[in-house]
Design a protein around this motif. Structure first.
Motif, PDB file in Angstrom:
ATOM      1  N   MET A   1     -18.788  15.716 111.153  1.00 20.06           N
ATOM      2  CA  MET A   1     -18.027  15.035 112.011  1.00 20.06           C
ATOM      3  C   MET A   1     -16.705  14.939 110.952  1.00 20.06           C
ATOM      4  O   MET A   1     -16.901  14.629 109.831  1.00 20.06           O
ATOM      5  N   THR A   2     -15.439  15.411 111.544  1.00 18.29           N
ATOM      6  CA  THR A   2     -14.196  15.428 110.729  1.00 18.29           C
ATOM      7  C   THR A   2     -13.701  14.000 110.500  1.00 18.29           C
ATOM      8  O   THR A   2     -14.232  12.870 111.279  1.00 18.29           O
ATOM      9  N   GLU A   3     -12.896  13.654 109.658  1.00 17.78           N
ATOM     10  CA  GLU A   3     -12.669  12.357 109.229  1.00 17.78           C
ATOM     11  C   GLU A   3     -11.833  11.908 110.454  1.00 17.78           C
ATOM     12  O   GLU A   3     -11.013  12.270 110.933  1.00 17.78           O
ATOM     13  N   PRO A   4     -12.282  10.675 110.918  1.00 19.51           N
ATOM     14  CA  PRO A   4     -11.765   9.972 112.101  1.00 19.51           C
ATOM     15  C   PRO A   4     -10.273   9.302 111.781  1.00 19.51           C
ATOM     16  O   PRO A   4     -10.006   8.633 110.549  1.00 19.51           O
ATOM     17  N   ILE A   5      -9.279   9.114 112.574  1.00 18.12           N
ATOM     18  CA  ILE A   5      -8.019   8.597 112.415  1.00 18.12           C
ATOM     19  C   ILE A   5      -8.331   6.953 112.764  1.00 18.12           C
ATOM     20  O   ILE A   5      -8.455   6.715 113.798  1.00 18.12           O
ATOM     21  N   LEU A   6      -8.299   6.292 111.837  1.00 18.02           N
ATOM     22  CA  LEU A   6      -8.554   4.647 111.980  1.00 18.02           C
ATOM     23  C   LEU A   6      -7.273   4.019 111.786  1.00 18.02           C
ATOM     24  O   LEU A   6      -6.278   4.191 111.045  1.00 18.02           O
ATOM     25  N   GLN A  25      -3.765  -5.818 100.019  1.00 20.28           N
ATOM     26  CA  GLN A  25      -5.177  -5.603 100.088  1.00 20.28           C
ATOM     27  C   GLN A  25      -5.745  -4.612 100.997  1.00 20.28           C
ATOM     28  O   GLN A  25      -6.638  -3.735 100.851  1.00 20.28           O
ATOM     29  N   LEU A  26      -5.226  -4.676 102.370  1.00 20.10           N
ATOM     30  CA  LEU A  26      -5.512  -3.490 103.176  1.00 20.10           C
ATOM     31  C   LEU A  26      -5.008  -2.033 102.898  1.00 20.10           C
ATOM     32  O   LEU A  26      -5.918  -1.103 103.183  1.00 20.10           O
ATOM     33  N   SER A  27      -3.927  -2.044 102.342  1.00 20.39           N
ATOM     34  CA  SER A  27      -3.411  -0.830 101.777  1.00 20.39           C
ATOM     35  C   SER A  27      -4.459  -0.097 100.855  1.00 20.39           C
ATOM     36  O   SER A  27      -4.713   1.094 100.474  1.00 20.39           O
ATOM     37  N   VAL A  28      -4.853  -0.901  99.878  1.00 19.99           N
ATOM     38  CA  VAL A  28      -5.788  -0.487  99.076  1.00 19.99           C
ATOM     39  C   VAL A  28      -7.215  -0.036  99.454  1.00 19.99           C
ATOM     40  O   VAL A  28      -7.689   1.143  99.185  1.00 19.99           O
ATOM     41  N   VAL A  29      -7.659  -0.717 100.604  1.00 21.01           N
ATOM     42  CA  VAL A  29      -8.806  -0.436 101.308  1.00 21.01           C
ATOM     43  C   VAL A  29      -8.782   1.007 102.050  1.00 21.01           C
ATOM     44  O   VAL A  29      -9.708   1.796 101.823  1.00 21.01           O
ATOM     45  N   LEU A  30      -7.479   1.158 102.715  1.00 19.53           N
ATOM     46  CA  LEU A  30      -7.324   2.381 103.674  1.00 19.53           C
ATOM     47  C   LEU A  30      -7.151   3.620 102.337  1.00 19.53           C
ATOM     48  O   LEU A  30      -7.765   4.647 102.425  1.00 19.53           O
ATOM     49  N   ALA A  31      -6.603   3.404 101.270  1.00 24.60           N
ATOM     50  CA  ALA A  31      -6.386   4.468 100.395  1.00 24.60           C
ATOM     51  C   ALA A  31      -7.748   4.838  99.727  1.00 24.60           C
ATOM     52  O   ALA A  31      -8.115   6.110  99.723  1.00 24.60           O
ATOM     53  N   LYS A  32      -8.674   3.935  99.545  1.00 24.56           N
ATOM     54  CA  LYS A  32      -9.708   4.037  99.194  1.00 24.56           C
ATOM     55  C   LYS A  32     -10.640   5.077  99.947  1.00 24.56           C
ATOM     56  O   LYS A  32     -11.466   5.893  99.857  1.00 24.56           O
ATOM     57  N   LEU A  33     -10.686   4.565 101.385  1.00 29.30           N
ATOM     58  CA  LEU A  33     -11.560   5.291 102.225  1.00 29.30           C
ATOM     59  C   LEU A  33     -11.003   6.699 102.530  1.00 29.30           C
ATOM     60  O   LEU A  33     -11.643   7.687 102.674  1.00 29.30           O
ATOM     61  N   ILE A  34      -9.793   6.982 102.458  1.00 27.22           N
ATOM     62  CA  ILE A  34      -8.970   8.150 102.572  1.00 27.22           C
ATOM     63  C   ILE A  34      -9.612   9.089 101.191  1.00 27.22           C
ATOM     64  O   ILE A  34      -9.910  10.223 101.475  1.00 27.22           O
ATOM     65  N   ARG A  35      -9.586   8.589  99.951  1.00 24.00           N
ATOM     66  CA  ARG A  35     -10.014   9.301  98.926  1.00 24.00           C
ATOM     67  C   ARG A  35     -11.332   9.734  99.135  1.00 24.00           C
ATOM     68  O   ARG A  35     -11.977  10.926  98.770  1.00 24.00           O
ATOM     69  N   GLU A  36     -12.311   8.779  99.647  1.00 19.58           N
ATOM     70  CA  GLU A  36     -13.675   9.082  99.769  1.00 19.58           C
ATOM     71  C   GLU A  36     -13.796   9.848 100.981  1.00 19.58           C
ATOM     72  O   GLU A  36     -15.011  10.623 101.149  1.00 19.58           O
ATOM     73  N   LEU A  38     -13.671   9.508 104.261  1.00 17.27           N
ATOM     74  CA  LEU A  38     -14.215   8.706 105.474  1.00 17.27           C
ATOM     75  C   LEU A  38     -13.187   8.579 106.348  1.00 17.27           C
ATOM     76  O   LEU A  38     -13.889   8.442 107.679  1.00 17.27           O
ATOM     77  N   ILE A  39     -12.169   8.597 105.977  1.00 20.67           N
ATOM     78  CA  ILE A  39     -11.213   8.322 107.271  1.00 20.67           C
ATOM     79  C   ILE A  39     -10.146   9.400 107.004  1.00 20.67           C
ATOM     80  O   ILE A  39      -9.825   9.932 105.856  1.00 20.67           O
ATOM     81  N   HIS A  40      -9.171   9.739 108.170  1.00 18.29           N
ATOM     82  CA  HIS A  40      -8.053  11.025 107.985  1.00 18.29           C
ATOM     83  C   HIS A  40      -6.912  10.119 107.160  1.00 18.29           C
ATOM     84  O   HIS A  40      -6.657   8.915 107.265  1.00 18.29           O
ATOM     85  N   ALA A  41      -6.036  10.922 106.548  1.00 17.22           N
ATOM     86  CA  ALA A  41      -4.996  10.599 105.677  1.00 17.22           C
ATOM     87  C   ALA A  41      -3.809   9.816 106.548  1.00 17.22           C
ATOM     88  O   ALA A  41      -3.140   9.122 106.469  1.00 17.22           O
TER      89      ALA A  41
END
Length: 337
Positions: A1-6, A25-36, A38-41
């Motif tokens: 599965m390609t990274e989903p746009i969240l 706090q939410l920006s940090v969570v998004l940035a971490k998920l993008i680095r992993e 798990l979600i689209h940039a």
């Protein structure tokens, strides 16, 4: 599965005191998920300003200029938490593969957002955030919540216990949700009706970062009553049952009074009459009020007025600008090649 746009949808009303911390706090969570990966940039934080009277919207506009994750939508007036949340969800549906909704006070644990995404990638269309504890709630709030969920289940409303509005919805679930056009919005009751594959993630609820709760006792009771009357006609059936019981009781009392009269044991008095009048009068007024509540909801539904009005939409503007930039660069590359 390609990274989903969240897209993380955050309804907010007069949340000036917590906005910067919430955004950070939410920006940090998004940035971490993008680095992993798990979600689209191109994933976003979508803040929905529900007609705030403080500097909430000014902060959203200001930070969105320097934070690539942040965007916002301003509603023309205050329409309530559920409608504001629905406005953000339906708008994000057009540009997202999945949407997570969360309140601006961050009492819900944002670290489990990663678990939401993992459950989504396992094939779940709906992921509920369920509280494992209610230690931050007062005794009254804990007790009333327990009775509220029990009452809803007794009334035939399918609702997830200890779940507020912290959840993930897939694109398919969002498309189905858009078909529900009712004006009396109670998302906690609507989402289970979608019927798609669902699961839950547990977390511990925290105290508010700052500010006051936007759900005082009056609003909590109104919200609970709206939820009950929007999804069940059981209370009206209970009125019918109460009415039948009162009729049977009246027949028994009438038979007793006649027996006493024939036996000559009647005692003059008015207490029983007054009590009966007050009892029946109270039941009638309660019944009329409850029936009127249902009629009022039908009145609102029949008028089909818009559920909300969007005054400013930074979200769609940013997305369309990004899409235009991507398509332009692709055209240039094709010409070059």
């Amino acid at each position: 599965m390609t990274e989903p746009i969240l897209t993380i949808v955050v309804p907010c009303y007069n949340e000036e005191k917590v906005m910067k911390e919430t955004i950070g706090q939410l920006s940090v969570v998004l940035a971490k998920l993008i680095r992993e990966e798990l979600i689209h940039a191109r994933s976003k934080l979508l803040f929905v300003d529900d007609g705030s009277k403080d500097a909430t919207w000014s902060l959203i506009e200001e930070v969105s200029k320097v934070n690539p994750f942040l965007t916002g939508v301003k509603l023309a007036r205050n329409v309530g938490h559920q409608r504001a949340l629905l406005a953000g969800i339906l708008l994000a549906r057009e540009y997202s593969d999945c949407v997570i909704s969360i309140d601006a006070d961050l009492q819900d644990d944002i670290t489990v957002i990663r678990d939401f995404i993992l459950k989504y990638q396992e094939g779940y269309d709906i992921v509920y955030g369920v509280r494992s504890k209610r230690d931050t709630d007062t005794f009254f709030k804990k007790t009333s919540a327990v009775w509220f969920y029990r009452f809803l289940h007794k009334a035939g409303v399918n609702i997830v216990h200890n779940h507020a509005d912290y959840r993930l919805l897939s694109k398919r679930a969002l498309d189905e949700l858009s078909l529900y056009e009712e004006r009396n919005v109670f998302l906690r009751g609507i989402i289970p009706l979608l019927g798609f594959r669902s699961t839950f993630v547990t977390y511990e609820r925290k105290a508010r970062l700052a500010g006051e709760s936007k759900y005082p006792l009056k609003k909590m009771l109104s919200f609970a009553f709206d939820g009950i009357t929007s999804f069940s006609i059981t209370p009206i059936r209970w009125i019918t049952i109460i009415g039948m019981c009162v009729i049977l009781l009246s027949l028994v009392c009438g038979g007793y009074a006649l027996g006493q009269r024939f036996l000559g044991f009647t005692t003059p008095g008015w207490t029983s009459i007054v009590i009966s009048i007050w009892l029946l009068g109270g039941i009638q007024l309660m019944s009329i009020g409850l029936i009127g509540e249902y009629i009022g909801k039908m009145y609102v539904e029949v008028k089909q007025r818009p559920r909300y009005t969007i005054e400013t939409d930074l979200y769609s503007r940013q997305i369309q600008t990004q899409e235009w930039s991507v398509s332009s660069s692709q055209e240039e590359q094709e010409k070059t090649s």
